[in-house]
Design a protein around this motif. Sequence first.
Motif, short mmCIF file in Angstrom:
data_model
loop_
_atom_site.label_atom_id
_atom_site.label_comp_id
_atom_site.label_asym_id
_atom_site.label_seq_id
_atom_site.Cartn_x
_atom_site.Cartn_y
_atom_site.Cartn_z
N GLY A 85 0.78 -1.22 0.00
CA GLY A 85 0.00 0.00 0.00
C GLY A 85 0.81 1.28 0.00
N THR A 86 2.05 1.25 0.54
CA THR A 86 2.78 2.51 0.67
C THR A 86 4.12 2.54 -0.06
OG1 THR A 86 3.95 1.86 2.67
CG2 THR A 86 1.80 2.89 2.97
N MET A 87 4.60 1.39 -0.55
CA MET A 87 5.92 1.40 -1.19
C MET A 87 5.77 0.97 -2.64
SD MET A 87 7.90 -0.65 1.80
CE MET A 87 7.62 -0.26 3.52
N SER A 88 6.73 1.42 -3.47
CA SER A 88 6.72 0.90 -4.83
C SER A 88 8.00 0.12 -5.04
CB SER A 88 6.59 2.05 -5.83
OG SER A 88 7.61 2.98 -5.60
N PHE A 89 7.87 -1.02 -5.66
CA PHE A 89 9.04 -1.88 -5.85
C PHE A 89 8.83 -2.76 -7.06
CE2 PHE A 89 6.68 -5.41 -3.96
CZ PHE A 89 5.81 -4.74 -3.13
N ARG A 90 9.93 -3.35 -7.49
CA ARG A 90 9.88 -4.18 -8.68
C ARG A 90 9.05 -5.44 -8.42
NH1 ARG A 90 14.87 -5.00 -12.57
NH2 ARG A 90 15.21 -2.89 -11.84
N GLY A 91 8.17 -5.78 -9.33
CA GLY A 91 7.36 -6.99 -9.20
C GLY A 91 6.14 -6.81 -8.30
N GLU A 92 5.89 -5.57 -7.91
CA GLU A 92 4.77 -5.29 -7.01
C GLU A 92 3.44 -5.85 -7.54
OE1 GLU A 92 4.35 -1.11 -6.37
OE2 GLU A 92 2.48 -1.33 -5.27
N GLN A 93 3.18 -5.48 -8.81
CA GLN A 93 1.92 -5.88 -9.43
C GLN A 93 1.76 -7.40 -9.47
OE1 GLN A 93 0.52 -2.98 -11.40
NE2 GLN A 93 -1.42 -3.97 -11.10
N VAL A 94 2.79 -8.07 -9.98
CA VAL A 94 2.72 -9.53 -10.12
C VAL A 94 2.52 -10.18 -8.75
CG1 VAL A 94 3.98 -11.58 -10.85
CG2 VAL A 94 4.20 -9.47 -12.15
N LEU A 95 3.32 -9.75 -7.78
CA LEU A 95 3.21 -10.34 -6.44
C LEU A 95 1.81 -10.15 -5.86
CD1 LEU A 95 6.49 -9.58 -4.48
CD2 LEU A 95 5.26 -11.75 -4.60
N PHE A 96 1.25 -8.96 -6.11
CA PHE A 96 -0.07 -8.69 -5.57
C PHE A 96 -1.11 -9.61 -6.20
CE2 PHE A 96 -4.07 -6.20 -5.55
CZ PHE A 96 -4.32 -6.31 -4.20
N TYR A 97 -1.01 -9.80 -7.51
CA TYR A 97 -1.95 -10.71 -8.17
C TYR A 97 -1.79 -12.14 -7.67
CZ TYR A 97 -4.04 -7.31 -11.25
OH TYR A 97 -4.76 -6.25 -11.73
N VAL A 98 -0.56 -12.52 -7.33
CA VAL A 98 -0.35 -13.86 -6.78
C VAL A 98 -1.11 -14.00 -5.46
CG1 VAL A 98 1.38 -15.38 -5.75
CG2 VAL A 98 1.86 -14.25 -7.92
N PHE A 99 -1.11 -12.95 -4.64
CA PHE A 99 -1.87 -13.00 -3.39
C PHE A 99 -3.38 -13.03 -3.65
CE2 PHE A 99 2.00 -11.67 -1.12
CZ PHE A 99 1.86 -12.40 0.04
N LEU A 100 -3.81 -12.23 -4.66
CA LEU A 100 -5.24 -12.18 -4.98
C LEU A 100 -5.78 -13.54 -5.38
CD1 LEU A 100 -6.21 -9.04 -7.07
CD2 LEU A 100 -6.84 -9.64 -4.74
#
Lengths: 272, 325
Positions: free
Chosen positions: A92-107
């Motif tokens: 929610g507060t940081m931007s980092f490499r692979g953020e999007q992909v990792l988040f979808y993995v959690f979803l």
Amino acid sequence: MKVSNTERFLNYAILIVFSLIVLAPMLTILVSAFAPPSASAAREGGPFHPGNFIDAWQEGRFGQYMTTSVIVAVIVVTLTVVLSVLSGYAFGTMSFRGEQVLFYVFLLGIMVPAEAIVVPLFFDLRSLGLTDTIWAVALPQVAQSVAFGTYWMRTYFKGVNRSVLDAARMDGASPKRILWSILVPMGRPAITTMVVLVFMWTWNEFLIPLVMSPTGAVRTAPLGLAFFQGQYTQGTALLAAGAVLVALPVVVLYFILQRHFIKGMLEGAVKE
Amino acid sequence: MPSSLQQARTENGGRNGTGRSAPRGGATRRQSRRRPSTQGKWFLPYLFILPAFLVYAAFLLYPLARAVHLSLFEWDGLTLATFVGFDNYAAIISDERLRDAFGHALVFVFFYAILPVSIGLVLAAVLSRARVRGLSLFRTVVFLPQVIAMVVVAVAWRQIYAPDGQLNMVLRAVGLDDLTRAWLGDYTFSLPAVGIIGTWVSTGLVTVLLLAGMAKIPLEHFESARMDGAGPVREFFSIIVPAVRAEITVALTLTVVASLKTFDLIYVTTSGGPGSSTTVPSYEVYRRAFELGQVGSAAAVGVTLTALIFLISLTINRIGDRSSS
């Protein structure tokens, strides 16, 4: 808007009839829970038998099952909250490499049903000698809840006013301090909703404890009820009393924190 | 605030333009003892995610991959497994019991999702036309089935459907003795009987959701429609339904997924019987893996169920998005 009296009357009729349809099955159980457990008990003790609950608690072993449920729920809720606050903070507060992909993995985990993972989990944990332990029952549920929790906490952290974060950083607060002494206290409502939902899911969960404890060493309350139904065939009074005991903790919590339940279950539906 | 700190911040602000990540650099570390040395490092976000990811990967992602792997084998859970390719998936179509199970899942989609959304739309539309008292109490009551353990719900309805249960009592009281039966033991009626329980559980959730959506419709929409002479039916289809599309999408997603995951209800009420008349995919997963020793087949059913849940949620949301834009 102007409405006629007939329409108003119709509305009240709908409210009442529909509420009765919802309440009827619950009242059925409540009435049989206080009914005489046998014909002889009816002759001697009259029509009202609150003692059914004590019998269910002791003879039906519901005391033991509910204790197990409490332990499992405490483990799952605590771990889920700590892990989800940490991961949600990063998303929610940081931007980092692979953020999007990792988040979808959690979803992904929010949609995966327990039915799919329970079969390999059982056989793999059995070969590790971990079935019939509290961890075999709790950890798969932590994994499921963390998927939701990460999503839920990320939404909260994303909604925090950026100026709060900037001000804290200006004062030289470390990310850890910002999280624990500013964002977590501020996010109490969001965290409460998560606690309430995860507690309810864990308390009501059936398939995972059923499979993960084949000998019944770690039997939670809903399982206790299902087994009690299979074994206990004389009358319905003790079974109904057991059912009331199993439902009670979540129902009481629901009456206290109703808004959190409704809000969480309606907004928790992932829309991405 | 010490001026050196301020300087460090400016320095940092220049270095990473987004201003989102925490200050970094040696200067900062020297100046404040409160700051851990990891602060501002590139791996900080990963460090925060790691604990959650470890549990999630070990107890959900890995088992999911293992389920796909297991589904390609014939295995009884004890002896050596044999590779069979996609045979377990082909059996979902060729095996009559499995075909029945997925067919029943569709029937449950009707009882859990379609029926409650239809009832909920009409109920919420009627209720939102006139402001009456007691609406919040109503909300509390109709949402209740959602928070009660399914096992408890199943125990309650078993009593109602029993041969000497409340349903047959009512039927006898109104002189419909011919209709009385053991509802859950009946080849024709057990499936709709269990389905009705699903309707009972879902309708409250759907109604609460739709009521919230309808409360947001501006009153002028109704007024101008009525000025044009629109009756309640036209008002329903041309104003109310389009306005709550988003809520309908959420309601369908929640209830369809719930219907596909029905396990406890079947386990407690009918165990899939009589015969295979109420069995569902999730019950077949359990039965095959832990009662019949067909682990590969169970895994294949579980994986198929997962794929189905994905596909249906994506489709519903895709359609919902398109029609609302």
